[in-house]
Scaffold this motif. Structure first.
Motif, PDB file in Angstrom:
ATOM      1  N   GLN A  74     -32.569  51.209 -44.759  1.00 20.52           N
ATOM      2  CA  GLN A  74     -33.701  51.937 -45.345  1.00 20.52           C
ATOM      3  C   GLN A  74     -34.430  51.084 -46.376  1.00 20.52           C
ATOM      4  O   GLN A  74     -35.660  51.120 -46.466  1.00 20.52           O
ATOM      5  CB  GLN A  74     -33.214  53.242 -45.990  1.00 20.52           C
ATOM      6  CG  GLN A  74     -32.848  54.295 -44.965  1.00 20.52           C
ATOM      7  CD  GLN A  74     -32.262  55.542 -45.592  1.00 20.52           C
ATOM      8  OE1 GLN A  74     -31.507  55.476 -46.573  1.00 20.52           O
ATOM      9  NE2 GLN A  74     -32.597  56.685 -45.007  1.00 20.52           N
ATOM     10  N   THR A  75     -33.709  50.288 -47.136  1.00 18.98           N
ATOM     11  CA  THR A  75     -34.330  49.388 -48.116  1.00 18.98           C
ATOM     12  C   THR A  75     -35.235  48.386 -47.407  1.00 18.98           C
ATOM     13  O   THR A  75     -36.352  48.114 -47.855  1.00 18.98           O
ATOM     14  CB  THR A  75     -33.243  48.652 -48.938  1.00 18.98           C
ATOM     15  OG1 THR A  75     -32.429  49.621 -49.583  1.00 18.98           O
ATOM     16  CG2 THR A  75     -33.864  47.731 -49.963  1.00 18.98           C
ATOM     17  N   VAL A  86     -33.880  57.924 -40.749  1.00 20.47           N
ATOM     18  CA  VAL A  86     -32.973  57.347 -39.752  1.00 20.47           C
ATOM     19  C   VAL A  86     -32.794  58.297 -38.573  1.00 20.47           C
ATOM     20  O   VAL A  86     -32.612  59.506 -38.747  1.00 20.47           O
ATOM     21  CB  VAL A  86     -31.604  57.015 -40.393  1.00 20.47           C
ATOM     22  CG1 VAL A  86     -30.591  56.584 -39.348  1.00 20.47           C
ATOM     23  CG2 VAL A  86     -31.769  55.947 -41.457  1.00 20.47           C
ATOM     24  N   ASP A  87     -32.842  57.719 -37.372  1.00 14.99           N
ATOM     25  CA  ASP A  87     -32.592  58.487 -36.154  1.00 14.99           C
ATOM     26  C   ASP A  87     -31.114  58.433 -35.791  1.00 14.99           C
ATOM     27  O   ASP A  87     -30.474  59.436 -35.558  1.00 14.99           O
ATOM     28  CB  ASP A  87     -33.441  57.936 -34.998  1.00 14.99           C
ATOM     29  CG  ASP A  87     -33.274  58.729 -33.717  1.00 14.99           C
ATOM     30  OD1 ASP A  87     -33.138  59.970 -33.795  1.00 14.99           O
ATOM     31  OD2 ASP A  87     -33.278  58.116 -32.639  1.00 14.99           O
ATOM     32  N   ARG A  88     -30.562  57.225 -35.747  1.00 16.70           N
ATOM     33  CA  ARG A  88     -29.143  57.076 -35.411  1.00 16.70           C
ATOM     34  C   ARG A  88     -28.626  55.727 -35.898  1.00 16.70           C
ATOM     35  O   ARG A  88     -29.389  54.821 -36.189  1.00 16.70           O
ATOM     36  CB  ARG A  88     -28.910  57.234 -33.915  1.00 16.70           C
ATOM     37  CG  ARG A  88     -29.540  56.173 -33.062  1.00 16.70           C
ATOM     38  CD  ARG A  88     -29.327  56.478 -31.575  1.00 16.70           C
ATOM     39  NE  ARG A  88     -29.944  55.472 -30.757  1.00 16.70           N
ATOM     40  CZ  ARG A  88     -31.196  55.498 -30.312  1.00 16.70           C
ATOM     41  NH1 ARG A  88     -31.969  56.514 -30.620  1.00 16.70           N
ATOM     42  NH2 ARG A  88     -31.670  54.531 -29.580  1.00 16.70           N
ATOM     43  N   ILE A  89     -27.295  55.655 -35.916  1.00 20.07           N
ATOM     44  CA  ILE A  89     -26.618  54.413 -36.261  1.00 20.07           C
ATOM     45  C   ILE A  89     -25.605  54.138 -35.147  1.00 20.07           C
ATOM     46  O   ILE A  89     -24.835  55.002 -34.768  1.00 20.07           O
ATOM     47  CB  ILE A  89     -25.958  54.479 -37.659  1.00 20.07           C
ATOM     48  CG1 ILE A  89     -25.294  53.155 -38.018  1.00 20.07           C
ATOM     49  CG2 ILE A  89     -24.999  55.631 -37.768  1.00 20.07           C
ATOM     50  CD1 ILE A  89     -24.853  53.057 -39.477  1.00 20.07           C
ATOM     51  N   ASP A  90     -25.682  52.941 -34.618  1.00 19.11           N
ATOM     52  CA  ASP A  90     -24.815  52.518 -33.516  1.00 19.11           C
ATOM     53  C   ASP A  90     -23.864  51.470 -34.079  1.00 19.11           C
ATOM     54  O   ASP A  90     -24.268  50.344 -34.348  1.00 19.11           O
ATOM     55  CB  ASP A  90     -25.701  51.951 -32.399  1.00 19.11           C
ATOM     56  CG  ASP A  90     -24.920  51.398 -31.222  1.00 19.11           C
ATOM     57  OD1 ASP A  90     -23.698  51.602 -31.155  1.00 19.11           O
ATOM     58  OD2 ASP A  90     -25.562  50.752 -30.358  1.00 19.11           O
ATOM     59  N   THR A 101     -31.453  52.722 -36.255  1.00 22.36           N
ATOM     60  CA  THR A 101     -32.794  52.966 -35.698  1.00 22.36           C
ATOM     61  C   THR A 101     -33.436  54.135 -36.434  1.00 22.36           C
ATOM     62  O   THR A 101     -32.751  54.940 -37.070  1.00 22.36           O
ATOM     63  CB  THR A 101     -32.725  53.253 -34.189  1.00 22.36           C
ATOM     64  OG1 THR A 101     -31.912  54.397 -33.956  1.00 22.36           O
ATOM     65  CG2 THR A 101     -32.171  52.064 -33.417  1.00 22.36           C
ATOM     66  N   PHE A 102     -34.754  54.237 -36.289  1.00 18.24           N
ATOM     67  CA  PHE A 102     -35.526  55.178 -37.090  1.00 18.24           C
ATOM     68  C   PHE A 102     -36.308  56.169 -36.233  1.00 18.24           C
ATOM     69  O   PHE A 102     -36.614  55.887 -35.072  1.00 18.24           O
ATOM     70  CB  PHE A 102     -36.462  54.384 -38.018  1.00 18.24           C
ATOM     71  CG  PHE A 102     -35.683  53.497 -38.949  1.00 18.24           C
ATOM     72  CD1 PHE A 102     -35.293  53.960 -40.186  1.00 18.24           C
ATOM     73  CD2 PHE A 102     -35.295  52.218 -38.562  1.00 18.24           C
ATOM     74  CE1 PHE A 102     -34.537  53.157 -41.032  1.00 18.24           C
ATOM     75  CE2 PHE A 102     -34.539  51.413 -39.401  1.00 18.24           C
ATOM     76  CZ  PHE A 102     -34.160  51.881 -40.640  1.00 18.24           C
ATOM     77  N   LYS A 103     -36.619  57.319 -36.815  1.00 18.42           N
ATOM     78  CA  LYS A 103     -37.254  58.407 -36.068  1.00 18.42           C
ATOM     79  C   LYS A 103     -38.738  58.185 -35.779  1.00 18.42           C
ATOM     80  O   LYS A 103     -39.224  58.580 -34.735  1.00 18.42           O
ATOM     81  CB  LYS A 103     -37.095  59.739 -36.806  1.00 18.42           C
ATOM     82  CG  LYS A 103     -35.716  60.311 -36.685  1.00 18.42           C
ATOM     83  CD  LYS A 103     -35.659  61.716 -37.243  1.00 18.42           C
ATOM     84  CE  LYS A 103     -34.246  62.251 -37.022  1.00 18.42           C
ATOM     85  NZ  LYS A 103     -34.095  63.599 -37.511  1.00 18.42           N
ATOM     86  N   THR A 104     -39.454  57.592 -36.697  1.00 14.07           N
ATOM     87  CA  THR A 104     -40.914  57.547 -36.555  1.00 14.07           C
ATOM     88  C   THR A 104     -41.470  56.181 -36.164  1.00 14.07           C
ATOM     89  O   THR A 104     -42.682  55.987 -36.159  1.00 14.07           O
ATOM     90  CB  THR A 104     -41.597  58.008 -37.859  1.00 14.07           C
ATOM     91  OG1 THR A 104     -41.190  57.141 -38.915  1.00 14.07           O
ATOM     92  CG2 THR A 104     -41.239  59.442 -38.186  1.00 14.07           C
ATOM     93  N   ASP A 127     -37.019  51.529 -26.293  1.00 15.35           N
ATOM     94  CA  ASP A 127     -37.115  52.915 -26.775  1.00 15.35           C
ATOM     95  C   ASP A 127     -38.476  53.533 -26.456  1.00 15.35           C
ATOM     96  O   ASP A 127     -38.555  54.676 -26.005  1.00 15.35           O
ATOM     97  CB  ASP A 127     -36.851  52.983 -28.279  1.00 15.35           C
ATOM     98  CG  ASP A 127     -35.382  52.788 -28.623  1.00 15.35           C
ATOM     99  OD1 ASP A 127     -34.567  52.616 -27.692  1.00 15.35           O
ATOM    100  OD2 ASP A 127     -35.052  52.806 -29.820  1.00 15.35           O
ATOM    101  N   TRP A 128     -39.572  52.786 -26.682  1.00 14.96           N
ATOM    102  CA  TRP A 128     -40.874  53.377 -26.370  1.00 14.96           C
ATOM    103  C   TRP A 128     -41.096  53.432 -24.853  1.00 14.96           C
ATOM    104  O   TRP A 128     -41.755  54.350 -24.356  1.00 14.96           O
ATOM    105  CB  TRP A 128     -42.032  52.702 -27.119  1.00 14.96           C
ATOM    106  CG  TRP A 128     -42.351  51.291 -26.764  1.00 14.96           C
ATOM    107  CD1 TRP A 128     -41.956  50.165 -27.408  1.00 14.96           C
ATOM    108  CD2 TRP A 128     -43.166  50.845 -25.671  1.00 14.96           C
ATOM    109  NE1 TRP A 128     -42.452  49.051 -26.789  1.00 14.96           N
ATOM    110  CE2 TRP A 128     -43.208  49.437 -25.719  1.00 14.96           C
ATOM    111  CE3 TRP A 128     -43.865  51.494 -24.658  1.00 14.96           C
ATOM    112  CZ2 TRP A 128     -43.911  48.672 -24.799  1.00 14.96           C
ATOM    113  CZ3 TRP A 128     -44.568  50.731 -23.741  1.00 14.96           C
ATOM    114  CH2 TRP A 128     -44.586  49.341 -23.817  1.00 14.96           C
TER     115      TRP A 128
END
Length: 183
Positions: A74-75, A86-90, A101-104, A127-128
């Protein structure tokens, strides 16, 4: 001509018209799904995903917490002026890293699981492409719900089923009609 043959000929004409007029708009969606399917199948070979790095840490004893990994990612995103939601962490224990990875947006930050160092910041093109493939790209940019994805997937799937069935009948009925005429 017998009634049986006439009804088959009439059905054949109807299927031909429906097949043609539904096929014209559906071809766009089938094309999109086909292209994105190929890209998703080959995503690792054509580097649509950032390559997974390995931990650079000398001390491989204790993992930092997932909360700390998220804070590091995030920083980084905040410094780039991107959303930090944050969307998820793998977590990849065998490589000693975590992918956040991030949501937006389609960014990925790879964080060393031992030291918390940032190993990679990159775009996840797969992802896109996946969102285009399943129709959720519309929801992603406009609604935030799943309405467009469900509508797109349902209509495209029903269209594919109909096109398959009507295509079969367009192939089969002429054979059947010839057989009825010859008997």
């Amino acid at each position: 001509m017998s009634y049986k043959i006439q009804s088959k000929v009439k059905a054949l004409r109807l299927y031909r018209v429906l097949h043609r007029w539904l096929g014209i708009p559906l071809i766009i969606f089938f094309f999109i799904i086909g292209i994105t399917s190929i890209l998703l199948a080959w995503k690792k070979k054509v580097e649509l995903l950032p390559p997974t790095t390995k931990s650079q840490s000398e001390q491989k004893e204790n993992w930092i917490s997932p909360t700390e990994m998220i804070a590091v990612a995030q920083t980084v995103m905040d410094s780039l002026g991107e959303s930090i939601e944050v969307d998820r962490i793998d977590i990849r224990p065998d490589k000693g890293i975590a992918k956040v990875t991030f949501k937006t947006h389609f960014s990925e930050v790879q964080v060393d699981g031992y030291s918390g160092a940032v190993l990679s910041v990159d775009t996840r093109h797969s992802d896109w492409i996946e969102k285009v493939h399943d129709g959720s790209i519309v929801d992603y940019y406009w609604t935030g719900e799943e309405g467009a994805k469900l509508t797109y997937s349902t209509l495209t799937s029903l269209g594919l089923i109909f096109m398959s069935l009507s295509g079969f009948y367009l192939w089969y009925f002429p054979k059947r009609i010839r057989k009825l005429k010859n008997s």
